[in-house]
Design an enzyme around this catalytic site. Structure first.
Site, PDB file in Angstrom:
ATOM      1  N   ASP A  44       0.886  -1.196  -0.140  1.00 41.31           N
ATOM      2  CA  ASP A  44      -0.256   0.047  -0.057  1.00 41.31           C
ATOM      3  C   ASP A  44       0.992   1.390  -0.022  1.00 41.31           C
ATOM      4  O   ASP A  44       0.669   2.246  -0.304  1.00 41.31           O
ATOM      5  CB  ASP A  44      -0.943   0.060   1.308  1.00 41.31           C
ATOM      6  CG  ASP A  44      -2.140  -0.935   0.972  1.00 41.31           C
ATOM      7  OD1 ASP A  44      -2.291  -1.480  -0.170  1.00 41.31           O
ATOM      8  OD2 ASP A  44      -2.757  -1.434   2.227  1.00 41.31           O
ATOM      9  N   ASP A  99       5.025   1.564   0.994  1.00 41.12           N
ATOM     10  CA  ASP A  99       6.631   1.071   0.489  1.00 41.12           C
ATOM     11  C   ASP A  99       6.817  -0.286  -0.128  1.00 41.12           C
ATOM     12  O   ASP A  99       7.623  -0.760  -0.570  1.00 41.12           O
ATOM     13  CB  ASP A  99       7.335   1.606   1.619  1.00 41.12           C
ATOM     14  CG  ASP A  99       7.502   2.896   1.817  1.00 41.12           C
ATOM     15  OD1 ASP A  99       8.075   3.652   1.206  1.00 41.12           O
ATOM     16  OD2 ASP A  99       6.947   3.214   3.195  1.00 41.12           O
TER      17      ASP A  99
END
Length: 318
Positions: free
Chosen positions: A31, A33
């Protein structure tokens, strides 16, 4: 170009744990990194076929500052895409890098009948196709994807999310986990309560993390930074091999708990609540067990962040 894979890791055995209590895993996909994948699927598409990296960074900041809601910004990002699905997927195949130890971890979960669920703010058709490609359709089929649906026209001129929830998040991960609990009724055949494990990387994962007994946060990323700053109990990880080792240790320690030997130190205090009751009406009984600074984290619907006192309209005996 994909980043280089880390050095190969020596993995623990995927053999049967042999412990009593059922485990359930929820994991973000990528979502922010990266959790299962090192890159965000949406960011790859937006940068190459949509609003571009500069505008995306502006929009990301608007989410973080609270200027605009996640849902509002996401609709602009997805709405900026103009690419056929297959062309977009070709870019994902080229640019995504999967955690080197995820496949083995997933085999471990399957071998031990641990339900593994991907929970994401992204779009389900993309996530399913990506998992099918990187781990194989047969293996992917055992993963439930809890994400938003989408309408994508044949030419790729329109990408429109079909949100799971009608709120500013679009997909409320905490609500999804609780929906899963309600459906599963949270109790196994022998009456024990499943242990909820959450694996994440970004601050957007925090609402879902509040619903877990055990939280794993990828080392050096936003979720870990938030946990450290706010004194939230968690386990750091670099790859899924770290998670696998810890889960084996945690499951065995949890087994000992049934014999009166105590919980591992990094359990969410809410785990004790779930062992003894399944209703929020139990808060008065167990609130006194929770350190003052953790009350807001453990029962955010009851306590205010500013004072640590019960929210207006709530009655809690401590």
């Amino acid at each position: 170009m994909p980043s280089a894979q880390p050095a190969e890791t020596t993995l623990p055995s995927t053999a049967t744990l042999g412990t009593k209590r059922k485990l359930i895993c929820f994991s973000a996909l990528a979502d922010f990194d990266g959790t299962i994948f090192m890159q965000d699927t949406g960011h790859i598409l937006f940068n190459a076929f949509g609003c571009g990296s500069d505008r995306r960074e502006v929009l990301d900041r608007q989410i973080k500052t609270g200027e605009r809601s996640f849902k509002d910004v996401s609709e602009e990002m997805w709405g900026s895409l103009d690419v056929p699905f297959e062309d977009g997927f070709a870019a994902l195949k080229s640019d995504l890098v999967i955690d080197q130890d995820f496949k083995t971890f997933h085999d471990f979960c399957r071998n031990n009948e641990i339900p593994f669920n991907v929970i994401s703010a992204g779009l389900k058709p993309i996530l399913r196709r990506v998992l099918d490609h990187f781990i194989g359709e047969e293996s992917s089929s055992s993963i439930e994807i809890v994400a938003n649906d989408a309408e994508i026209d044949a030419e790729g001129h329109t990408w429109k999310p079909q949100w799971r929830h009608q709120n500013e998040l679009g997909h409320d991960k905490a609500l999804s986990i609780n929906e899963y609990k309600d459906q599963a009724k949270l109790e196994s055949d022998d009456g024990t309560i499943p242990m909820i494990i959450f694996i994440g990387d970004g601050v957007s994962d925090l609402p879902a993390a509040r619903e877990a007994d055990v939280l794993f946060a990828r080392r050096g990323l936003a979720l870990e930074e938030y946990c450290v700053k706010n004194n939230i109990k968690y386990y750091p990880y670099d790859t899924f091999a770290d998670i696998q080792r810890e889960i084996i240790t945690i499951a065995k320690a949890d087994d000992k708990k049934t014999k009166g030997q105590g919980l591992p130190t990094n359990f969410n205090p809410r785990a004790n609540l779930w062992r003894r009751a399944s209703s929020k009406t139990a808060v008065p009984v167990f609130a006194a067990m929770t350190p003052r600074d953790e009350k807001m984290f453990v029962w955010p619907e009851v306590y205010t962040e500013e004072t640590g006192k019960p929210a207006q309209g709530k009655t809690v005996t401590v």
